[in-house]
Design an enzyme around this catalytic site. Structure first.
Site, mmCIF file in Angstrom:
data_model
loop_
_atom_site.group_PDB
_atom_site.id
_atom_site.type_symbol
_atom_site.label_atom_id
_atom_site.label_comp_id
_atom_site.label_asym_id
_atom_site.label_seq_id
_atom_site.Cartn_x
_atom_site.Cartn_y
_atom_site.Cartn_z
ATOM 1 N N ASP A 1 -12.730 2.639 -2.812
ATOM 2 C CA ASP A 1 -12.338 3.992 -3.823
ATOM 3 C C ASP A 1 -10.867 4.092 -3.950
ATOM 4 O O ASP A 1 -10.705 5.426 -4.124
ATOM 5 C CB ASP A 1 -13.106 5.045 -3.023
ATOM 6 C CG ASP A 1 -14.699 5.032 -3.133
ATOM 7 O OD1 ASP A 1 -15.255 3.803 -3.328
ATOM 8 O OD2 ASP A 1 -15.228 6.096 -2.819
ATOM 9 N N ASP A 55 -16.680 4.866 -6.509
ATOM 10 C CA ASP A 55 -17.359 6.175 -6.752
ATOM 11 C C ASP A 55 -17.916 6.266 -7.941
ATOM 12 O O ASP A 55 -17.010 6.075 -8.983
ATOM 13 C CB ASP A 55 -16.729 7.392 -6.217
ATOM 14 C CG ASP A 55 -17.498 8.040 -5.223
ATOM 15 O OD1 ASP A 55 -18.428 7.694 -4.463
ATOM 16 O OD2 ASP A 55 -17.283 9.426 -5.095
ATOM 17 N N HIS A 61 -20.315 8.216 -10.314
ATOM 18 C CA HIS A 61 -21.401 9.211 -10.377
ATOM 19 C C HIS A 61 -21.791 9.499 -11.667
ATOM 20 O O HIS A 61 -20.937 9.707 -12.644
ATOM 21 C CB HIS A 61 -20.952 10.658 -9.617
ATOM 22 C CG HIS A 61 -20.510 10.305 -8.028
ATOM 23 N ND1 HIS A 61 -21.134 9.714 -7.210
ATOM 24 C CD2 HIS A 61 -19.424 10.964 -7.567
ATOM 25 C CE1 HIS A 61 -20.661 9.866 -6.215
ATOM 26 N NE2 HIS A 61 -19.760 10.465 -6.101
ATOM 27 N N HIS A 84 -16.243 14.693 -9.642
ATOM 28 C CA HIS A 84 -15.089 13.442 -9.572
ATOM 29 C C HIS A 84 -15.818 12.137 -9.785
ATOM 30 O O HIS A 84 -17.130 12.226 -9.576
ATOM 31 C CB HIS A 84 -14.569 13.498 -7.933
ATOM 32 C CG HIS A 84 -15.486 13.208 -7.044
ATOM 33 N ND1 HIS A 84 -16.569 14.099 -6.579
ATOM 34 C CD2 HIS A 84 -15.930 12.134 -6.411
ATOM 35 C CE1 HIS A 84 -17.330 13.690 -5.661
ATOM 36 N NE2 HIS A 84 -16.937 12.409 -5.749
ATOM 37 N N LYS A 125 -21.130 3.034 -6.363
ATOM 38 C CA LYS A 125 -22.018 3.450 -5.327
ATOM 39 C C LYS A 125 -22.241 4.857 -6.016
ATOM 40 O O LYS A 125 -21.110 5.378 -6.630
ATOM 41 C CB LYS A 125 -21.678 3.312 -4.000
ATOM 42 C CG LYS A 125 -20.199 3.905 -3.882
ATOM 43 C CD LYS A 125 -19.523 3.665 -2.647
ATOM 44 C CE LYS A 125 -18.247 4.108 -2.491
ATOM 45 N NZ LYS A 125 -18.052 5.608 -2.479
ATOM 46 N N CYS A 174 -15.813 7.876 2.989
ATOM 47 C CA CYS A 174 -16.503 6.473 2.312
ATOM 48 C C CYS A 174 -15.788 5.626 3.337
ATOM 49 O O CYS A 174 -16.731 4.523 3.565
ATOM 50 C CB CYS A 174 -15.797 6.333 0.972
ATOM 51 S SG CYS A 174 -16.756 7.597 -0.110
HETATM 52 C C1 VGL Z 1 -15.404 10.257 -1.210
HETATM 53 C C2 VGL Z 1 -15.867 12.404 -1.175
HETATM 54 C C3 VGL Z 1 -17.016 12.386 -1.992
HETATM 55 C C4 VGL Z 1 -14.715 9.111 -0.704
HETATM 56 C C5 VGL Z 1 -16.353 10.215 -2.127
HETATM 57 O O1 VGL Z 1 -14.587 8.224 -1.250
HETATM 58 O O2 VGL Z 1 -14.503 9.050 0.492
HETATM 59 N N1 VGL Z 1 -15.262 11.410 -0.786
HETATM 60 N N2 VGL Z 1 -17.001 11.240 -2.674
HETATM 61 ZN ZN ZN Z 2 -18.139 10.877 -4.474
#
Ligand code: VGL
Ligand code: ZN
Length: 201
Positions: free
Chosen positions: A23, A65, A67, A84, A109, A148
């Site tokens: 990420d 990430d 979403h 985010h 993901k 993550c």
């Molecule tokens: C993550 C919070 C929400 C991460 C992803 O990549 O660690 N943290 N979504």
């Molecule tokens: Zn996230």
């Protein structure tokens, strides 16, 4: 202690090794919607790891990430996070300073409304592609240590990969100040081996 791994220990990269970058996306970096404190500091270090893997023609994987705009983790839906990494948005793009090779295998993901997506392994493509690459030992770094990275490392160990945790290339959200440290302790206690870039040769 004779058996204790020291920073002077060296790790020889070989086939069956893969680099897994978690990420490294604009929203988790400075100016992003869910900026991880000091998150930008991992980028030059990860570029060093990438160089080592590319030089040996070893595979690089990158999770992201990804979403929907109504993801269940967003505060608007009652979740814990600001919006985010909305799919196809600028915030979801990989950091431009990260030197991903063209051959990078990208794993998305958190793509369904209800899928939390903390672990890269929620997308079955990750395990499939790692198996295709005959990867047995995963070098894992990125953001964030306490979400993550932690969840991906847990799943990797559950899947019986050997895990080398890139301790110089992870940063934590630290909703509570001790979360990052606790996450690192847990990963090591479960079997992840902490390493730094200088140990790779
Ligand atoms: C993550 C919070 C929400 C991460 C992803 O990549 O660690 N943290 N979504
Ligand atoms: Zn996230």
């Amino acid at each position: 202690m004779a058996n204790k791994r020291k920073s002077t220990d060296k790790i020889e990269l070989s086939q069956n090794d893969a680099l897994l970058l978690i990420d490294i996306q604009n929203d988790f970096l400075q100016g992003g919607n869910l900026a991880v404190p000091n998150g930008d500091q991992v980028i030059p270090v990860l570029n060093g790891y990438i160089e080592q893997f590319v030089n040996r023609q070893l595979p690089v994987f990158a999770t992201r990430d990804w979403h929907p705009s109504n993801h269940s983790s967003f505060t608007r839906q009652g979740g814990p996070w600001p919006e985010h990494c909305i799919a196809n948005s600028k915030g979801a793009e990989f950091a431009t300073g990260l030197h991903l090779p063209a051959s990078t295998d990208i794993i998305s993901k958190g793509i369904d409304v209800e899928q939390d997506g903390y672990s890269g392994f929620v997308n079955p493509a990750l395990k499939e592609q790692l198996d295709n690459a005959a990867a047995r030992r995963l070098f894992i770094g990125g953001l964030a240590t306490d979400y993550c990275v932690l969840n991906t490392v847990r799943d990797a160990l559950d899947h019986h990969y050997r895990v080398l945790l890139l301790t110089d290339a992870i940063r934590a959200v630290n909703v509570r100040q001790q979360n990052g440290g606790n996450a690192i302790n847990e990963m090591i206690q479960k079997g992840a081996i902490p390493i730094t870039l200088d140990m790779i040769r």
